[in-house]
Design a protein around this motif. Structure first.
Motif: not given
Lengths: 431, 190
Positions: B76-80, B103-107
């Motif tokens: 599943q694709k999530v955002y950290a 804010g900063d996030y990473l897929a």
């Protein structure tokens, strides 16, 4: 000038000689009848093989050179370098398409080189930017970008590489939980090209090689397409595929070099699977993985099995209508095994299933042997003996049966063999 | 017919060029305009037949606490959501199912989970190195990734959820520079 070249030259001159009234049309026709048809220049398969193999080796060499990963090159330089093999491959393929479209050797070589260059370029970009490893996706994109070359340059080696590539995708994708069941659709994409070669009896060597690769790739791909549900599906799936191989290529009028891999894999595959089904542990395993257990989640696998089974039933009906009894016996195995699996050990005791599987193989081996003896075909006689010997060997080492039962069974079968031999000998003497 | 085939061949050539080009453009934009983060790593040294040798990166930050009530599926694709600890290294403070507006996030993709933690497959899991250098890099890293001596990390640029690995550092030096200095020291001591 050789005689063949001389005749070709003469036939080229005849229209002019008739026009200038040196010869009349009747004399020209008599000359043509006397010398027979001019032999066309034979295409050398050696040239095509060398061209294709050369391109394959150069392409693979470029991949290895790029894989070394030259640290001294800056990122922009490496980015530019990523396009170099691709642009070179496209230039060669474009030039070949414009100037040498009719040359099989050129088209095979150019298409193969470009096919590999696509992979090299994508891999080099991945290396430059340290892109996370997603091998199944990389292989799939590569294969789909290379596939049109099969049709546009009418080349067979890219088709062969494509089938190997999508099978790799299926294996890797199944482990990575991707929808590997789409393998069948992906594998079908180069089929029209291959079928065109087979139907028109063109490039027979390439068509035969493609037949071997396709038949093997389908075997591997089919298993991994149902990776998660393999325990439930393996027997009916593989028996159906083997039956389709035997029945379909027994009914199609294609070159024997093309049908051989399918017939061989199908017939020996059926025998191997039925031998497995003569083992008690295998039936016990099937009882733990009932066919209906996976439920709606496995609808693509059920669909695949249904399509294969319907194809088997259709081909079986045709084989019966045509009186091909031996082929029909191979086709009967999948529906019968599915019925046995659906009945389960509650309605059909495992012992009965085992006896049925043994009898089935005995009948199959006996009929193949009889067919071989009647037609005098040594490979078929050996195949029949091979099936019976394999059955005997499996039973000899079968620890499930007591020694006494095995002993009596072996003596009876041995006596039957001796009796058949005596009968055949007596018949030969009488004849 | 011939023209049509020529057009099809030209379209195929463009598509073949477009795939590596699109891979390059997206990553160049991230490297040039992305925000800079540092992640602690723990590499080993496998071999990829298509792309040469690389050092596999096992990031400490790739294991995240399982957010309460969040249902997950494999891949599943999530955002950290990214945050920085007191030592200046990046970590993921939370997981969300939709990209956050600020804010900063990473897929990333879910690779495994239990009730407490979630393991993520991040877009940077390998550092490619020259064939002969990869084993040396691995040796250097192992020497600097012990509990008492954690001086290896990677720098990553992050933009719009995309992350691109910039460099692997050992003792605050890019790994190539570090190996050159080590080789120089070796020659002096010889």
């Amino acid at each position: 000038m050789s005689k063949k070249d001389g005749i070709t030259w003469l036939y080229g001159e005849l229209p002019e000689l008739v026009r200038s009234r040196v010869l009349d049309e009747a004399t020209a026709e008599r000359l043509r009848t006397h010398y027979g048809p001019a032999q066309q220049r034979r295409r050398s398969p050696g040239l095509v093989i060398c061209g294709a193999l050369g391109a394959l080796l150069v392409g693979l060499g470029i991949i290895l050179l790029l894989a070394h990963n030259w640290t001294d090159l800056s990122r922009p330089q490496r980015t530019l370098l990523s396009f170099a093999p691709l642009l070179l491959g496209q230039a060669v393929a474009g030039w070949c398409w414009l100037k040498h479209r009719s040359s099989i050797a050129w088209c095979e070589g150019a298409a193969t080189f470009l096919f590999l260059a696509v992979g090299a370029s994508i891999a080099l970009v991945g290396q430059t930017y340290h892109i996370a490893g997603d091998l199944p996706r990389f292989v799939l994109v590569w294969m789909l970008l290379g596939l049109p070359l099969v049709y546009l340059l009418r080349s067979s080696l890219p088709a062969l590489l494509y089938w190997i590539g999508v099978t790799c995708w299926c294996v890797l994708g199944a482990i990575d939980r991707l929808p590997a069941v789409f393998f069948c659709m992906l594998a079908a994409l180069p089929l029209p090209f291959w079928w065109h070669l087979v139907r028109n009896a063109q490039r027979r060597l390439a068509a035969a090689w493609l037949a071997w690769v396709l038949s093997l790739c389908l075997v591997v791909g089919l298993g991994f397409s149902c990776y998660g549900f393999f325990g439930n599906f393996w027997t009916p799936l593989y028996l159906s595929l083997a039956a389709i191989y035997v029945l379909l290529f027994g009914q199609l009028s294609v070159a024997s070099a093309v049908s051989r891999p399918f017939r061989l894999l199908g017939s020996w595959g059926t025998v191997a699977l039925l031998l497995l089904l003569t083992l008690k542990d295998v039936w016990r395993g099937q009882a733990f993985h009932p066919l209906l257990e996976p439920g709606m989640e496995a609808w693509p696998q059920y669909l695949l099995l249904t399509v294969l089974l319907l194809a088997v039933i259709g081909l079986l009906a045709r084989a019966l209508a045509a009186g091909r009894w031996l082929d029909a016996l191979f086709g009967l195995a999948p529906p019968l095994v599915i019925l046995q699996l659906l009945a389960g050990p509650q309605r059909l005791a495992t012992g009965i299933s085992l006896i049925l599987a043994n009898l089935y193989l005995l009948l199959l081996g006996g009929l193949v042997l009889r067919d071989g003896l009647q037609s005098g075909k040594l490979p078929r006689i050996n195949a029949g003996l091979g099936i019976l010997s394999a059955l005997i060997a499996v039973r000899f080492f079968d620890s499930q049966l007591p020694f006494t039962v095995r002993g009596v069974m072996f003596i009876l079968i041995g006596l039957a063999f001796l009796g058949v031999n005596l009968l055949v000998k007596r018949r030969e003497v009488c004849a | 017919m011939s023209r049509l085939l020529g057009l099809a061949l030209a379209i195929l050539f463009l598509l073949q060029l477009a795939v590596p080009a699109s891979m390059i453009v997206g990553r160049e934009m991230t490297l040039r305009h992305g925000k800079h983060f540092r992640f602690r790593t723990a590499p080993v040294d496998p071999y990829d037949p298509f792309r040469g040798r690389f050092v596999a990166l096992n990031l400490a930050a790739s294991r995240v606490a399982h957010p309460e009530g969040m249902k997950l599926t494999i891949r599943q694709k999530v955002y950290a959501l990214l945050a920085i600890d007191e030592e200046g290294f990046a970590y993921f403070r939370d997981l969300v199912a939709q990209p956050p507006p600020t804010g900063d996030y990473l897929a990333a993709r879910v690779s495994w989970w239990n009730q407490e933690t979630v393991d993520l497959k991040l877009p940077f899991d390998r550092y490619y190195a020259e064939e002969d250098l990869a084993p040396e890099i691995e040796r250097a890293y192992r020497a600097h990734s012990r509990r008492d001596n954690q001086e290896a990390y990677i720098t990553v640029r992050v933009r719009n959820g995309n992350g691109v690995l910039e460099e692997l550092y050992i003792e605050d030096l890019p790994v190539g520079e570090y190996l050159r200095r080590q080789a120089g020291k070796g020659e002096v001591s010889d």
